[in-house]
Write a protein that holds these residues in place. Sequence first.
Motif, short mmCIF file in Angstrom:
data_model
loop_
_atom_site.label_atom_id
_atom_site.label_comp_id
_atom_site.label_asym_id
_atom_site.label_seq_id
_atom_site.Cartn_x
_atom_site.Cartn_y
_atom_site.Cartn_z
N TYR A 42 0.87 -1.18 0.00
CA TYR A 42 0.00 0.00 0.00
C TYR A 42 0.90 1.23 0.00
O TYR A 42 1.88 1.28 0.74
CB TYR A 42 -0.88 0.01 1.25
CG TYR A 42 -1.41 1.39 1.60
CD1 TYR A 42 -2.55 1.90 0.99
CD2 TYR A 42 -0.74 2.19 2.54
CE1 TYR A 42 -3.02 3.17 1.29
CE2 TYR A 42 -1.21 3.46 2.85
CZ TYR A 42 -2.34 3.94 2.22
OH TYR A 42 -2.80 5.20 2.51
N LYS A 84 -6.93 5.07 -2.85
CA LYS A 84 -5.69 4.56 -2.29
C LYS A 84 -5.31 3.28 -3.03
O LYS A 84 -6.07 2.31 -3.02
CB LYS A 84 -5.84 4.29 -0.80
CG LYS A 84 -6.13 5.53 0.02
CD LYS A 84 -4.96 6.52 -0.04
CE LYS A 84 -5.20 7.73 0.85
NZ LYS A 84 -4.09 8.69 0.76
N LEU A 111 -3.49 -0.25 -4.06
CA LEU A 111 -2.77 -1.44 -3.60
C LEU A 111 -2.05 -2.02 -4.80
O LEU A 111 -2.61 -2.11 -5.90
CB LEU A 111 -3.73 -2.47 -3.02
CG LEU A 111 -4.46 -2.07 -1.74
CD1 LEU A 111 -5.39 -3.20 -1.30
CD2 LEU A 111 -3.50 -1.73 -0.63
N SER A 151 -7.48 4.95 3.43
CA SER A 151 -6.30 4.19 3.87
C SER A 151 -6.69 3.06 4.82
O SER A 151 -6.10 1.98 4.78
CB SER A 151 -5.30 5.13 4.54
OG SER A 151 -5.87 5.77 5.66
N ALA A 183 -7.99 0.35 2.75
CA ALA A 183 -6.89 -0.19 1.94
C ALA A 183 -6.05 -1.18 2.75
O ALA A 183 -5.67 -2.24 2.26
CB ALA A 183 -6.02 0.94 1.42
N LEU A 214 -5.44 -5.04 2.18
CA LEU A 214 -4.09 -5.58 2.11
C LEU A 214 -3.97 -6.85 2.95
O LEU A 214 -3.39 -7.85 2.53
CB LEU A 214 -3.08 -4.53 2.59
CG LEU A 214 -1.60 -4.89 2.53
CD1 LEU A 214 -1.13 -5.01 1.08
CD2 LEU A 214 -0.76 -3.85 3.27
#
Length: 282
Positions: free
Chosen positions: A157, A184, A186, A203, A206, A210
């Motif tokens: 990220y 955002k 990845l 975030s 995200a 992740l």
Amino acid sequence: MALVTDSTAELGLERAAGLGVTVVPLQVVVGDESYQEGAPEVTPERIAEALRHKRPVSTSRAAPAHFAELYARLAEEGAGSILSVHVSSQVSGTFESAQAGARQAPVPVRCLDSRQIGPATGFATEAAAAVLADGGSLDDAYDAALARAAACRTLLYVDTLEYLRRGGRVSNAAALFGGALAVKPLLGVEDGLIVPVARVRTSVKAIARLQALAVEAAGEQRVEVFVAHLAATERAEAFAASLAEELGERLVGDVRCREIGAVLGAHVGPGMLATCIAPVLT
């Protein structure tokens, strides 16, 4: 036999020494000054600060002559052959430099393009070290490193793709993937290239995504895990703890969590969070 890698493998000097691995430092250029990675002038913290203030930061490979001198020194110290494991040739000229240096070496040198970036190259190098420690051949070590690198899943990220775009590590089209509507991005590593994986609005979402991708990559396998960051210690430690809890008994050892070196940091920027899922193959 001797084993070599470069500083982007994120082994750390102490771990590398314990494995008998020689680490070739890449170069970091801040403004008009060039430094070897690991020099006190180019700590990850200083790189993050320079990027925040928009100071020019770039990187460069080690020269072929540096590799030639290293291989010659290792031969003088008794190495009859050398395995040299490096960052993907798709994003760095390091592998090319190693090959050029190998052509001048007084002993056989086999160079391996890991087709990976960061800790996955380190896991590949460790696999080779384990084979050599057990008395395996150079070819056996090469094959083990190649298999481990191919099995690894690298995910990251970044707060912005701007730093990767500036350094030419992603295309303008890929940068637009992360720039549209302030999403955002990845990213992942596929066949040696940094590629888009997903777009998430915030975030927080995200990082949750992740983790989900990392757990999916692990599947039912036993895995080793590396979590890396740049100027995001608390975020990385929380992520590592959460990931370890979700993986449970599939996790081998502790999650390795550390700040990445200056060379990789120069391309991803402050706030980066990455993980490498490395299945245990033996």
